[in-house]
Design a protein around this motif. Structure first.
Motif, PDB file in Angstrom:
ATOM      1  N   ASN A  94      27.120  77.131 142.733  1.00 22.90           N
ATOM      2  CA  ASN A  94      28.463  77.381 142.215  1.00 22.90           C
ATOM      3  C   ASN A  94      28.351  77.735 140.738  1.00 22.90           C
ATOM      4  OD1 ASN A  94      31.082  77.335 141.314  1.00 22.90           O
ATOM      5  ND2 ASN A  94      31.627  75.399 142.288  1.00 22.90           N
ATOM      6  N   HIS A 147      26.581  76.396 149.552  1.00 21.09           N
ATOM      7  CA  HIS A 147      27.913  76.518 148.952  1.00 21.09           C
ATOM      8  C   HIS A 147      27.775  77.603 147.888  1.00 21.09           C
ATOM      9  CE1 HIS A 147      31.658  74.752 146.893  1.00 21.09           C
ATOM     10  NE2 HIS A 147      31.250  75.732 146.115  1.00 21.09           N
ATOM     11  N   GLU A 205      29.655  80.063 145.321  1.00 16.05           N
ATOM     12  CA  GLU A 205      30.914  80.297 144.614  1.00 16.05           C
ATOM     13  C   GLU A 205      30.605  80.953 143.280  1.00 16.05           C
ATOM     14  OE1 GLU A 205      34.874  77.774 143.118  1.00 16.05           O
ATOM     15  OE2 GLU A 205      33.329  76.819 144.350  1.00 16.05           O
ATOM     16  N   HIS A 261      31.162  78.020 153.016  1.00 17.22           N
ATOM     17  CA  HIS A 261      32.522  78.555 152.906  1.00 17.22           C
ATOM     18  C   HIS A 261      32.447  80.065 153.101  1.00 17.22           C
ATOM     19  CE1 HIS A 261      33.932  74.813 150.964  1.00 17.22           C
ATOM     20  NE2 HIS A 261      32.779  74.842 150.316  1.00 17.22           N
ATOM     21  N   THR A 313      35.416  84.104 146.471  1.00 18.64           N
ATOM     22  CA  THR A 313      35.486  84.457 145.051  1.00 18.64           C
ATOM     23  C   THR A 313      35.896  85.914 144.856  1.00 18.64           C
ATOM     24  OG1 THR A 313      33.766  82.842 144.503  1.00 18.64           O
ATOM     25  CG2 THR A 313      34.153  84.609 142.908  1.00 18.64           C
ATOM     26  N   HIS A 348      41.938  76.747 150.393  1.00 21.07           N
ATOM     27  CA  HIS A 348      42.057  77.561 149.187  1.00 21.07           C
ATOM     28  C   HIS A 348      43.512  77.747 148.737  1.00 21.07           C
ATOM     29  CE1 HIS A 348      37.874  78.441 149.583  1.00 21.07           C
ATOM     30  NE2 HIS A 348      38.023  79.109 150.714  1.00 21.07           N
ATOM     31  N   SER A 381      42.856  83.000 146.719  1.00 17.83           N
ATOM     32  CA  SER A 381      41.498  82.873 147.255  1.00 17.83           C
ATOM     33  C   SER A 381      41.510  82.938 148.779  1.00 17.83           C
ATOM     34  CB  SER A 381      40.870  81.554 146.789  1.00 17.83           C
ATOM     35  OG  SER A 381      40.685  81.544 145.392  1.00 17.83           O
TER      36      SER A 381
END
Length: 339
Positions: A168, A197, A199, A217, A221, A245, A249
């Motif tokens: 992330n 994950h 992001e 996910h 983004t 979200h 998003s």
């Protein structure tokens, strides 16, 4: 015995259903007798939520839910392993003495109701090391290849079925390419896939190129271009988590999932259970978002990956309304077998 239609995980099939020796409904893979009466409704196994955090919810509620299997994607490995054993014990004892002549052991499909990644693997100071919601013991900060090898070995020894990497860039540092690849290689040596994950700009694309085979996910983004969607569909599966979200998003994620699904990508239902007030059961908002992304009844059932209904204990009945809406599912009861 009644003629019954059931979903085996890929397609609808015909079998028979009646009461087992323990008095509970039992599905059998047998050819129905000609002219036999039919069960009203169709049978599926318990559904799978591919992204949960059991330390952040009341996991005891799983026993009364429509979920037959969950995948914990970030927690203290010893605590989550204990939760998995607890749930397995409930299933093993649920039928009572003499309920089933089959041997139920630690490798039985009936007992694999909780799978888990163990701790988040992240760089020093990386997400979610600074988050108040992250339980004690749920993060391993890795600085070098030796640390990567030790952390992956620890998760494997705890019984993990996958490795979770946090990447992330909006919340802290992320692994350099070489160290990310090292974690993937160590995980592969233990026979474990990597779930990431991802992001931040470009992170979903980067982690898949570096060897992650599942995104925790669906990318939210930024909108992925069609070329990247095609590359992702060929190399990775996505866990949806669309309902967690904010509206902007979520719109990005739904658009990505719609094109990913149309390109033949594998979408898995997941809710990030524990992230906010999520139900410990099917999440109607997540189902609605997946439908908005273009998943029809059968595609939605595949995303939900129901457990094999030929292996009890979880048998669900989809109400006979002509659809396969999972939100209509409820436990199959002996009363349903009365003609």
């Amino acid at each position: 015995m009644l003629r019954a239609t059931f979903f085996d995980g890929e397609r609808w099939r015909e079998g028979v259903v009646g009461l087992g020796r323990d008095g509970r409904p039992e599905l059998r893979d047998e050819i129905p007798e000609p002219g036999s009466p039919a069960l009203r409704g169709r049978i599926v196994g318990g559904f799978t939520d591919h992204h949960v955090h059991l330390q952040l919810v009341d996991h005891a509620l799983l026993a009364s839910s429509r979920l037959g299997r969950v995948v914990d994607l970030g927690g203290d490995p010893s605590t989550v392993a204990s939760i998995a054993v607890h749930n397995a014990g409930e299933l093993a004892d649920g039928g009572g003495a003499g309920a089933d002549s089959r041997t139920v052991g630690p490798d039985s499909p009936e007992l694999r109701t909780v799978r888990y990644a163990g701790a988040f693997l992240t760089p020093p100071g990386g997400y979610p090391s600074d988050r108040a919601w992250a339980p004690a013991g749920s993060v391993r900060e890795i600085a070098d290849p030796a640390g990567a090898a030790a952390a992956v070995a620890e998760m494997a020894a705890s019984g993990a079925s996958c490795i979770k990497i946090a990447s992330n860039s909006t919340a802290g540092p992320v692994f350099a390419d070489d160290l990310f690849r090292t974690i993937v290689e160590r995980a592969a040596a233990h026979g474990l896939p990597v779930v990431a994950h991802a992001e931040g700009p470009g992170e979903a694309q980067r982690v898949v190129r570096l060897g992650a085979t599942r995104l925790a996910h669906a990318p939210f983004t930024e909108r992925l271009d069609d070329q990247e969607i095609a590359a992702q569909a060929a190399r990775a599966s996505w866990i949806s988590t669309l309902a967690v979200h904010d509206p902007d998003s979520q719109a990005i994620a739904i658009d990505n999932v719609a094109r990913f699904h149309a390109a033949g990508g594998i979408v898995r239902y997941g809710t990030d259970m524990g992230n906010g007030p999520t139900p410990v059961d099917l999440n109607s908002a997540e189902v609605a978002a997946l439908r908005a992304a273009g998943l029809d009844d059968d595609a939605l059932l595949r995303a939900l990956a129901p457990t094999d209904p030929l292996l009890r204990p979880a048998l669900l009945l989809l109400l006979p309304d002509g659809s396969a809406d999972p939100l209509t599912a409820r436990p199959l009861t002996p009363a349903d077998l009365k003609v």
